[in-house]
Design a protein around this motif. Sequence first.
Motif, PDB file in Angstrom:
ATOM      1  N   ALA A  27       0.834  -1.206   0.000  1.00 39.18           N
ATOM      2  CA  ALA A  27       0.000   0.000   0.000  1.00 39.18           C
ATOM      3  C   ALA A  27       0.869   1.257   0.000  1.00 39.18           C
ATOM      4  CB  ALA A  27      -0.905  -0.007   1.229  1.00 39.18           C
ATOM      5  N   ASN A  28       0.261   2.355  -0.461  1.00 42.59           N
ATOM      6  CA  ASN A  28       0.877   3.686  -0.402  1.00 42.59           C
ATOM      7  C   ASN A  28       2.221   3.745  -1.133  1.00 42.59           C
ATOM      8  OD1 ASN A  28      -1.274   4.680   1.300  1.00 42.59           O
ATOM      9  ND2 ASN A  28      -0.315   3.565   2.986  1.00 42.59           N
ATOM     10  N   VAL A  29       2.253   3.138  -2.315  1.00 43.08           N
ATOM     11  CA  VAL A  29       3.484   3.092  -3.112  1.00 43.08           C
ATOM     12  C   VAL A  29       3.515   4.267  -4.079  1.00 43.08           C
ATOM     13  CG1 VAL A  29       4.711   1.764  -4.875  1.00 43.08           C
ATOM     14  CG2 VAL A  29       3.701   0.602  -2.915  1.00 43.08           C
ATOM     15  N   ASP A  30       4.666   4.947  -4.172  1.00 40.36           N
ATOM     16  CA  ASP A  30       4.820   6.102  -5.064  1.00 40.36           C
ATOM     17  C   ASP A  30       5.369   5.723  -6.429  1.00 40.36           C
ATOM     18  OD1 ASP A  30       4.046   8.152  -3.139  1.00 40.36           O
ATOM     19  OD2 ASP A  30       5.897   7.627  -2.098  1.00 40.36           O
ATOM     20  N   GLN A  31       6.259   4.735  -6.473  1.00 46.73           N
ATOM     21  CA  GLN A  31       6.905   4.390  -7.739  1.00 46.73           C
ATOM     22  C   GLN A  31       7.514   2.999  -7.639  1.00 46.73           C
ATOM     23  OE1 GLN A  31      10.141   7.195  -8.349  1.00 46.73           O
ATOM     24  NE2 GLN A  31      11.213   6.553  -6.518  1.00 46.73           N
ATOM     25  N   ALA A  32       7.938   2.468  -8.796  1.00 46.70           N
ATOM     26  CA  ALA A  32       8.629   1.177  -8.839  1.00 46.70           C
ATOM     27  C   ALA A  32       9.993   1.375  -9.484  1.00 46.70           C
ATOM     28  CB  ALA A  32       7.822   0.154  -9.622  1.00 46.70           C
ATOM     29  N   LEU A  33      10.982   0.662  -8.974  1.00 45.60           N
ATOM     30  CA  LEU A  33      12.316   0.605  -9.577  1.00 45.60           C
ATOM     31  C   LEU A  33      12.523  -0.844  -9.989  1.00 45.60           C
ATOM     32  CD1 LEU A  33      15.086   2.157 -10.067  1.00 45.60           C
ATOM     33  CD2 LEU A  33      15.823   1.124  -7.915  1.00 45.60           C
ATOM     34  N   VAL A  34      12.549  -1.108 -11.298  1.00 46.59           N
ATOM     35  CA  VAL A  34      12.731  -2.476 -11.769  1.00 46.59           C
ATOM     36  C   VAL A  34      14.185  -2.651 -12.187  1.00 46.59           C
ATOM     37  CG1 VAL A  34      11.905  -1.943 -14.112  1.00 46.59           C
ATOM     38  CG2 VAL A  34      11.901  -4.300 -13.301  1.00 46.59           C
ATOM     39  N   VAL A  35      14.817  -3.677 -11.636  1.00 49.52           N
ATOM     40  CA  VAL A  35      16.256  -3.889 -11.825  1.00 49.52           C
ATOM     41  C   VAL A  35      16.490  -5.097 -12.723  1.00 49.52           C
ATOM     42  CG1 VAL A  35      18.476  -4.247 -10.668  1.00 49.52           C
ATOM     43  CG2 VAL A  35      16.654  -2.960  -9.495  1.00 49.52           C
ATOM     44  N   PHE A  36      17.242  -4.886 -13.801  1.00 51.14           N
ATOM     45  CA  PHE A  36      17.701  -5.969 -14.672  1.00 51.14           C
ATOM     46  C   PHE A  36      19.204  -5.813 -14.838  1.00 51.14           C
ATOM     47  CE2 PHE A  36      13.306  -6.511 -15.486  1.00 51.14           C
ATOM     48  CZ  PHE A  36      13.124  -7.735 -16.122  1.00 51.14           C
ATOM     49  N   TYR A  64      11.392   5.147   1.907  1.00 49.32           N
ATOM     50  CA  TYR A  64      11.311   3.701   2.125  1.00 49.32           C
ATOM     51  C   TYR A  64      11.415   2.992   0.787  1.00 49.32           C
ATOM     52  CZ  TYR A  64       8.858   5.108   6.467  1.00 49.32           C
ATOM     53  OH  TYR A  64       8.493   5.685   7.667  1.00 49.32           O
ATOM     54  N   PHE A  65      11.894   1.757   0.807  1.00 46.43           N
ATOM     55  CA  PHE A  65      11.670   0.948  -0.376  1.00 46.43           C
ATOM     56  C   PHE A  65      11.273  -0.469   0.002  1.00 46.43           C
ATOM     57  CE2 PHE A  65      15.559  -1.518  -0.752  1.00 46.43           C
ATOM     58  CZ  PHE A  65      16.550  -0.718  -0.227  1.00 46.43           C
ATOM     59  N   LEU A  66      10.493  -1.042  -0.904  1.00 49.38           N
ATOM     60  CA  LEU A  66       9.979  -2.393  -0.737  1.00 49.38           C
ATOM     61  C   LEU A  66      10.845  -3.336  -1.535  1.00 49.38           C
ATOM     62  CD1 LEU A  66       6.283  -1.424  -1.239  1.00 49.38           C
ATOM     63  CD2 LEU A  66       7.030  -2.736   0.720  1.00 49.38           C
ATOM     64  N   ASP A  67      11.585  -4.181  -0.840  1.00 49.88           N
ATOM     65  CA  ASP A  67      12.397  -5.188  -1.502  1.00 49.88           C
ATOM     66  C   ASP A  67      11.507  -6.407  -1.700  1.00 49.88           C
ATOM     67  OD1 ASP A  67      14.541  -6.419  -2.612  1.00 49.88           O
ATOM     68  OD2 ASP A  67      15.586  -6.822  -0.744  1.00 49.88           O
ATOM     69  N   THR A 108       9.161   3.238  -2.609  1.00 50.69           N
ATOM     70  CA  THR A 108       9.480   2.666  -3.910  1.00 50.69           C
ATOM     71  C   THR A 108       9.508   1.138  -3.831  1.00 50.69           C
ATOM     72  OG1 THR A 108      10.905   4.580  -4.352  1.00 50.69           O
ATOM     73  CG2 THR A 108      11.204   2.658  -5.778  1.00 50.69           C
ATOM     74  N   ILE A 109       8.855   0.484  -4.780  1.00 49.25           N
ATOM     75  CA  ILE A 109       9.004  -0.966  -4.946  1.00 49.25           C
ATOM     76  C   ILE A 109      10.292  -1.209  -5.705  1.00 49.25           C
ATOM     77  CG2 ILE A 109       8.158  -2.997  -6.168  1.00 49.25           C
ATOM     78  CD1 ILE A 109       5.386  -1.983  -5.864  1.00 49.25           C
ATOM     79  N   VAL A 110      11.138  -2.100  -5.204  1.00 47.02           N
ATOM     80  CA  VAL A 110      12.319  -2.542  -5.948  1.00 47.02           C
ATOM     81  C   VAL A 110      12.062  -3.989  -6.349  1.00 47.02           C
ATOM     82  CG1 VAL A 110      14.815  -2.861  -5.912  1.00 47.02           C
ATOM     83  CG2 VAL A 110      13.795  -1.001  -4.604  1.00 47.02           C
ATOM     84  N   ALA A 111      12.036  -4.252  -7.665  1.00 47.98           N
ATOM     85  CA  ALA A 111      11.688  -5.585  -8.154  1.00 47.98           C
ATOM     86  C   ALA A 111      12.610  -5.969  -9.304  1.00 47.98           C
ATOM     87  CB  ALA A 111      10.233  -5.608  -8.617  1.00 47.98           C
ATOM     88  N   GLY A 112      12.630  -7.253  -9.617  1.00 50.04           N
ATOM     89  CA  GLY A 112      13.445  -7.724 -10.723  1.00 50.04           C
ATOM     90  C   GLY A 112      13.681  -9.211 -10.597  1.00 50.04           C
ATOM     91  N   PRO A 113      14.160  -9.839 -11.675  1.00 46.38           N
ATOM     92  CA  PRO A 113      14.423 -11.278 -11.618  1.00 46.38           C
ATOM     93  C   PRO A 113      15.616 -11.600 -10.727  1.00 46.38           C
ATOM     94  CG  PRO A 113      15.055 -10.392 -13.759  1.00 46.38           C
ATOM     95  CD  PRO A 113      14.449  -9.264 -12.991  1.00 46.38           C
ATOM     96  N   SER A 114      15.755 -12.850 -10.357  1.00 41.96           N
ATOM     97  CA  SER A 114      16.886 -13.285  -9.537  1.00 41.96           C
ATOM     98  C   SER A 114      18.182 -13.180 -10.335  1.00 41.96           C
ATOM     99  CB  SER A 114      16.676 -14.729  -9.083  1.00 41.96           C
ATOM    100  OG  SER A 114      15.482 -14.829  -8.334  1.00 41.96           O
ATOM    101  N   GLY A 115      19.269 -12.906  -9.637  1.00 41.72           N
ATOM    102  CA  GLY A 115      20.588 -12.917 -10.254  1.00 41.72           C
ATOM    103  C   GLY A 115      21.029 -11.621 -10.901  1.00 41.72           C
ATOM    104  N   VAL A 116      20.212 -10.568 -10.789  1.00 38.95           N
ATOM    105  CA  VAL A 116      20.559  -9.303 -11.462  1.00 38.95           C
ATOM    106  C   VAL A 116      21.298  -8.333 -10.532  1.00 38.95           C
ATOM    107  CG1 VAL A 116      18.623  -9.487 -13.062  1.00 38.95           C
ATOM    108  CG2 VAL A 116      18.320  -8.206 -10.929  1.00 38.95           C
ATOM    109  N   GLY A 117      21.491  -8.739  -9.277  1.00 33.44           N
ATOM    110  CA  GLY A 117      22.179  -7.867  -8.320  1.00 33.44           C
ATOM    111  C   GLY A 117      21.246  -6.966  -7.551  1.00 33.44           C
ATOM    112  N   LYS A 118      19.965  -7.355  -7.481  1.00 30.27           N
ATOM    113  CA  LYS A 118      18.984  -6.531  -6.771  1.00 30.27           C
ATOM    114  C   LYS A 118      19.315  -6.432  -5.286  1.00 30.27           C
ATOM    115  CE  LYS A 118      14.792  -8.165  -6.422  1.00 30.27           C
ATOM    116  NZ  LYS A 118      14.400  -8.209  -5.002  1.00 30.27           N
TER     117      LYS A 118
END
Length: 292
Positions: free
Chosen positions: A74-83, A213-216, A161-171
């Motif tokens: 809840a209450n998320v402002d943005q997403a950071l997607v990591v590849f 804050y960020f959501l891992d 911020t949501i921080v998301a991405g596939p496994s192995g990308v260095g997230k």
Amino acid sequence: MQGKIIKGVGGFYYVHAQDGGIYECRAKGIFRKDKIKPLVGDNVRISVLDGEQKTGNVDSILPRRNALIRPAAANVDQALVVFAVASPKPNLNLLDRFLISMEQQHIPVAICFNKTDLTEPEELLRLQEIYAGCGNQVRFVSVEKQEGIDEIQGLLEGKTTIVAGPSGVGKSSLTNALQSEVQMEVGEVSRKIDRGKHTTRHTELIVLRRDTYFLDTPGFSSLYLQGIEYEELKDYFPEFVPYEPYCRFQGCMHLSEPDCGVKEALAEGKISQPRYDNYVLLAAELKDKKKY
């Protein structure tokens, strides 16, 4: 006392409270009765049961600005997607699926490509050009070389911020690099909720600074498009919009129709070929799904 839920595990909710402490709380039965589930990111009111042991109850959930389905937050402002730019090679179809998923939920996305030290500048330019027209910020970092981290810090400032991405990308490595100057209470967060440094198994909100804050989130390797109709897909590719007035048919899907402004722009190099190729694949997937 007010606070923010930073993690929920096994019926316990860990609340970062106004006094800087982390309280282990149970949710009152009224939430179950009303079928309301507290979410990570919720701003809540708690009553303290034991100030020394930092335990309490979640009494009420304050009004939400938004509530995401995937991941539940809840209450998320943005997403950071990591590849990663290499090792593993970026799966751009998966990235485009994530962009569509966040757009469905009205969450702006910044794209972060990590491991720039493992590739040539030409590859970085290629990735920059692919996403130049999609309306998302693109950032390049090397966590290994500690390059570009300050830019990401700037993107996160004052936001959840949501921080998301596939496994192995260095997230997880990026997550740790972003915490290098965290205030003392984050050490308390880590001890209180026993956060692993390298493996994320649940959605968790990490306190960087006050109001930052960020959501891992757990790594993902697949993402299915849900709640989107075949005819709507083109609306999730903003780079098509300037050329749609030149399509002969209203509601053109930019696939096999003649006199299509989008396909003409594609032929002229004004639209990214990899983005268009992913659009074709996703359209076929949604069309097949529609049959059933």
